[in-house]
Design a protein around this motif. Structure first.
Motif, PDB file in Angstrom:
ATOM      1  N   PHE A 250      78.652  26.207  34.578  1.00  0.00           N
ATOM      2  CA  PHE A 250      78.184  27.416  35.246  1.00  0.00           C
ATOM      3  C   PHE A 250      77.717  27.066  36.641  1.00  0.00           C
ATOM      4  O   PHE A 250      77.059  26.049  36.858  1.00  0.00           O
ATOM      5  N   LYS A 251      78.026  27.920  37.591  1.00  0.00           N
ATOM      6  CA  LYS A 251      77.695  27.701  38.999  1.00  0.00           C
ATOM      7  C   LYS A 251      76.780  28.812  39.486  1.00  0.00           C
ATOM      8  O   LYS A 251      76.995  29.989  39.194  1.00  0.00           O
ATOM      9  N   ARG A 252      75.750  28.460  40.251  1.00  0.00           N
ATOM     10  CA  ARG A 252      74.910  29.483  40.864  1.00  0.00           C
ATOM     11  C   ARG A 252      75.684  30.236  41.940  1.00  0.00           C
ATOM     12  O   ARG A 252      76.530  29.648  42.624  1.00  0.00           O
ATOM     13  N   GLU A 253      75.380  31.519  42.110  1.00  0.00           N
ATOM     14  CA  GLU A 253      75.967  32.292  43.192  1.00  0.00           C
ATOM     15  C   GLU A 253      74.947  33.294  43.703  1.00  0.00           C
ATOM     16  O   GLU A 253      74.061  33.739  42.964  1.00  0.00           O
ATOM     17  N   LEU A 254      75.068  33.616  44.984  1.00  0.00           N
ATOM     18  CA  LEU A 254      74.147  34.539  45.628  1.00  0.00           C
ATOM     19  C   LEU A 254      74.483  35.972  45.236  1.00  0.00           C
ATOM     20  O   LEU A 254      75.616  36.419  45.376  1.00  0.00           O
ATOM     21  N   LEU A 255      73.481  36.700  44.735  1.00  0.00           N
ATOM     22  CA  LEU A 255      73.667  38.094  44.356  1.00  0.00           C
ATOM     23  C   LEU A 255      73.125  39.046  45.413  1.00  0.00           C
ATOM     24  O   LEU A 255      73.790  39.988  45.818  1.00  0.00           O
ATOM     25  N   ALA A 256      71.893  38.807  45.841  1.00  0.00           N
ATOM     26  CA  ALA A 256      71.269  39.716  46.798  1.00  0.00           C
ATOM     27  C   ALA A 256      70.094  39.021  47.464  1.00  0.00           C
ATOM     28  O   ALA A 256      69.557  38.034  46.948  1.00  0.00           O
ATOM     29  N   ALA A 257      69.706  39.531  48.626  1.00  0.00           N
ATOM     30  CA  ALA A 257      68.542  39.014  49.348  1.00  0.00           C
ATOM     31  C   ALA A 257      67.473  40.095  49.417  1.00  0.00           C
ATOM     32  O   ALA A 257      67.794  41.269  49.610  1.00  0.00           O
TER      33      ALA A 257
END
Length: 308
Positions: A250-257
């Motif tokens: 599993f890889k982290r990914e940016l969802l929202a800021a």
């Protein structure tokens, strides 16, 4: 082991650490600027490799390997440990014969504001020095890929000199507060910054999700900066996952800021050099304290009555 402060007692001693590693351009630029002034004895005690986002983790179960490193004008050691390990060792008098007057942690590649302060190894280096009674400052530059360059680290270091010198004056006068340390963030366009602004830690955060991948190369690598800027150059990962039929990846990914107004992250994005006092403790907000005053009594009374 001889410390240059022994023969230069009139000069304050600064110790530099970081989380990007002892070879990182941010640390090297900071040391170069400090040495070039001729006003300080400069020590360096920093991780031997990149340790971004390790927070305040420490090495407990085994000894740390430490190696002397050549950095012009400074006495420098690379530590096979975390930023907190490096700061603790550097102020302990086990490595250097004297305790530094001030510890500087940075300059980090990427800002450290809001909730990202919790993850930051850069801030942890300053916090660890603070734990040990040594005044400290964490310093981060809001690096943006395609815009920033290594020269910005030098400009950032120079912009911090008035703050560093003011702290040293207050330390000498025994008027510097002992119940906090400082976190400094410098804006992308540091050459044309809007000035210095005292700020408070906000609640800004880059919300991260997870995505299943089929290989360790899929989706790119995590970034060293806490800003998670998608245009920033990627760093070398510390560990490579073991690929096998039994493992799911599993890889982290940016969802929202998320950014709150009137706090550190907003002002650094507006072009200010932000100076944020931090403490070691993280007390709950007042409304939470008020809520739990009666809640605990009710909860324990209910538990006691239910047990009968």
């Amino acid at each position: 082991m001889e410390n240059c402060s022994v023969c230069s007692c009139d000069r304050p001693t600064l110790m530099v650490t970081n989380d990007d590693g002892i070879d990182a351009p941010g640390l090297r630029a900071l040391v170069q600027v400090l040495v070039s002034t001729g006003r300080y004895n400069v020590l360096v005690c920093a991780p031997d490799s990149e340790k971004s986002a390790v927070s305040h983790s420490i090495t407990w179960r085994h000894p740390l390997a430490v190696k002397q490193v050549q950095i012009d004008g400074a006495t420098a050691f690379a530590v096979a440990g975390t930023p907190a390990d490096s700061a603790s060792l550097g102020v302990s008098k086990a490595l250097f014969p004297t305790v530094p007057d001030l510890v500087l942690s940075g300059i980090n590649m990427g800002s450290n504001c809001g909730y990202h302060i919790v993850y930051s190894g850069t801030v942890a280096g300053a916090r660890e020095a603070f734990f040990n009674g040594v005044p400290s400052v964490s310093i981060s530059y809001d690096w943006v890929g395609g815009v920033s360059c290594n020269e910005d680290y030098k400009l950032s270091a120079e912009a911090c000199l008035p703050i560093i010198n003011a702290i040293l004056v207050d330390i000498k006068n025994q008027s510097y507060p002992q119940r906090c340390f400082l976190n400094i963030d410098l804006p992308v366009n540091v050459a044309n910054h809007k000035g210095y602004k005292l700020t408070k830690q906000g609640k800004s955060i880059f919300q991260m999700g997870w995505r299943q991948v089929t290989s360790d190369k899929q989706g790119g690598k995590m970034l060293s900066t806490m800003t998670m800027d998608t245009n920033s150059p990627a760093s070398t990962e510390i560990e490579t996952p073991v690929i096998s039929a039994e493992n799911l990846l599993f890889k982290r990914e940016l969802l929202a800021a998320f950014m709150d107004e009137g706090t550190d992250y907003q002002y650094v994005k507006e072009g200010y050099i932000t100076v944020t006092p931090l403490g070691a403790l993280s007390p709950a907000e007042v409304d939470c304290q008020d809520y739990f005053k009666d809640w605990l009594l009710r909860a324990t009374e209910h538990c006691s009555s239910s047990a009968l």
